[in-house]
Design an enzyme around this catalytic site. Structure first.
Site, PDB file in Angstrom:
ATOM      1  N   HIS A   1     -67.653 -34.688  51.857  1.00 33.46           N
ATOM      2  CA  HIS A   1     -68.891 -34.170  51.157  1.00 33.46           C
ATOM      3  C   HIS A   1     -69.922 -35.130  51.517  1.00 33.46           C
ATOM      4  O   HIS A   1     -71.040 -34.507  51.444  1.00 33.46           O
ATOM      5  CB  HIS A   1     -68.792 -34.442  49.459  1.00 33.46           C
TER       6      HIS A   1
ATOM      7  N   CYS B   1     -62.341 -26.996  44.942  1.00 34.84           N
ATOM      8  CA  CYS B   1     -63.568 -27.828  44.944  1.00 34.84           C
ATOM      9  C   CYS B   1     -64.535 -27.064  43.693  1.00 34.84           C
ATOM     10  O   CYS B   1     -64.528 -26.300  43.679  1.00 34.84           O
ATOM     11  CB  CYS B   1     -64.591 -27.774  46.525  1.00 34.84           C
ATOM     12  N   LEU B   2     -65.254 -28.387  43.044  1.00 36.20           N
ATOM     13  CA  LEU B   2     -65.948 -27.688  41.912  1.00 36.20           C
ATOM     14  C   LEU B   2     -67.379 -27.058  42.404  1.00 36.20           C
ATOM     15  O   LEU B   2     -67.961 -26.338  41.818  1.00 36.20           O
ATOM     16  CB  LEU B   2     -66.497 -28.996  40.967  1.00 36.20           C
TER      17      LEU B   2
ATOM     18  N   GLN C   1     -72.888 -33.415  45.088  1.00 34.78           N
ATOM     19  CA  GLN C   1     -72.589 -32.242  44.452  1.00 34.78           C
ATOM     20  C   GLN C   1     -73.345 -32.203  43.137  1.00 34.78           C
ATOM     21  O   GLN C   1     -73.326 -31.013  42.419  1.00 34.78           O
ATOM     22  CB  GLN C   1     -71.188 -32.131  44.045  1.00 34.78           C
TER      23      GLN C   1
ATOM     24  N   GLU D   1     -63.539 -36.000  49.103  1.00 32.31           N
ATOM     25  CA  GLU D   1     -64.818 -36.539  48.760  1.00 32.31           C
ATOM     26  C   GLU D   1     -65.507 -37.018  49.672  1.00 32.31           C
ATOM     27  O   GLU D   1     -66.699 -37.132  49.518  1.00 32.31           O
ATOM     28  CB  GLU D   1     -64.442 -37.383  47.326  1.00 32.31           C
TER      29      GLU D   1
ATOM     30  N   GLY E   1     -62.099 -34.981  41.660  1.00 32.91           N
ATOM     31  CA  GLY E   1     -62.993 -35.918  42.372  1.00 32.91           C
ATOM     32  C   GLY E   1     -64.464 -35.332  42.342  1.00 32.91           C
ATOM     33  O   GLY E   1     -64.553 -34.300  42.029  1.00 32.91           O
TER      34      GLY E   1
HETATM   35 ZN    ZN Z   1     -65.415 -30.878  46.644  1.00 36.35          ZN
END
Ligand code: ZN
Length: 151
Positions: free
Chosen positions: A134, A88-89, A51, A131, A46
């Site tokens: 965020h 999380c990326l 981001q 997500e 996701g």
């Molecule tokens: Zn994330």
């Protein structure tokens, strides 16, 4: 199609709230394309627009059941509970055990502007919660008792 740079914690940009998409322009469609490319290239499930540096309520998710493109998503139903590992990326090399609902139903617009419903259990429910948080400047680590570093 392009891979965009992922903003990482503790960049304060991640703490800002994203604005609703009022008009689905070619620019928003390009953003969706790039977000999917970026998510797949980074092996994520996701990604939220914040981001990649864009404060718009746009999310892509693929937990193995196909790509979901969510514009202006909102959770309309949730039930049950699960506890599991989350990462999380934007928080590379870390993970934590987080409690989430087992089932989540979301309403969102697709790239034609039509409102649709999406629902999922387990990992997909977790991805919806992660997500969408965020979009309000929240990170999963806010919910963690302890954050672990990948071995
Ligand atoms: Zn994330």
């Amino acid at each position: 199609m392009a891979i965009r740079k992922i903003v990482t914690h503790p960049d304060p940009f991640l703490r800002q709230s994203s604005k609703a998409v009022e008009e689905i322009t070619p620019r928003i469609c390009r953003l969706l394309d790039d977000m999917a490319d970026t998510m797949y290239a980074a092996d994520g499930v996701g990604l939220a627009a914040v981001q990649v540096g864009i404060l718009r309520r746009v999310v892509v998710i693929d937990t193995g059941e196909g790509l979901m493109e969510l514009i202006n998503p909102r959770i309309v139903e949730q039930s049950g509970e699960q506890e599991g590992m989350e990462a999380c990326l934007s928080v590379p090399g870390k993970n934590a055990i987080i409690k989430r609902p087992m089932f989540v139903r979301v309403q969102a617009q697709d790239r034609t502007g039509e409102w649709k419903e999406y629902s999922g259990e387990g990992l997909t429910a977790r991805a919806f919660c992660h997500e969408l948080a965020h979009l309000d400047g929240q990170l999963y680590i806010d919910l963690a008792d302890e954050v672990y570093t990948d071995q």
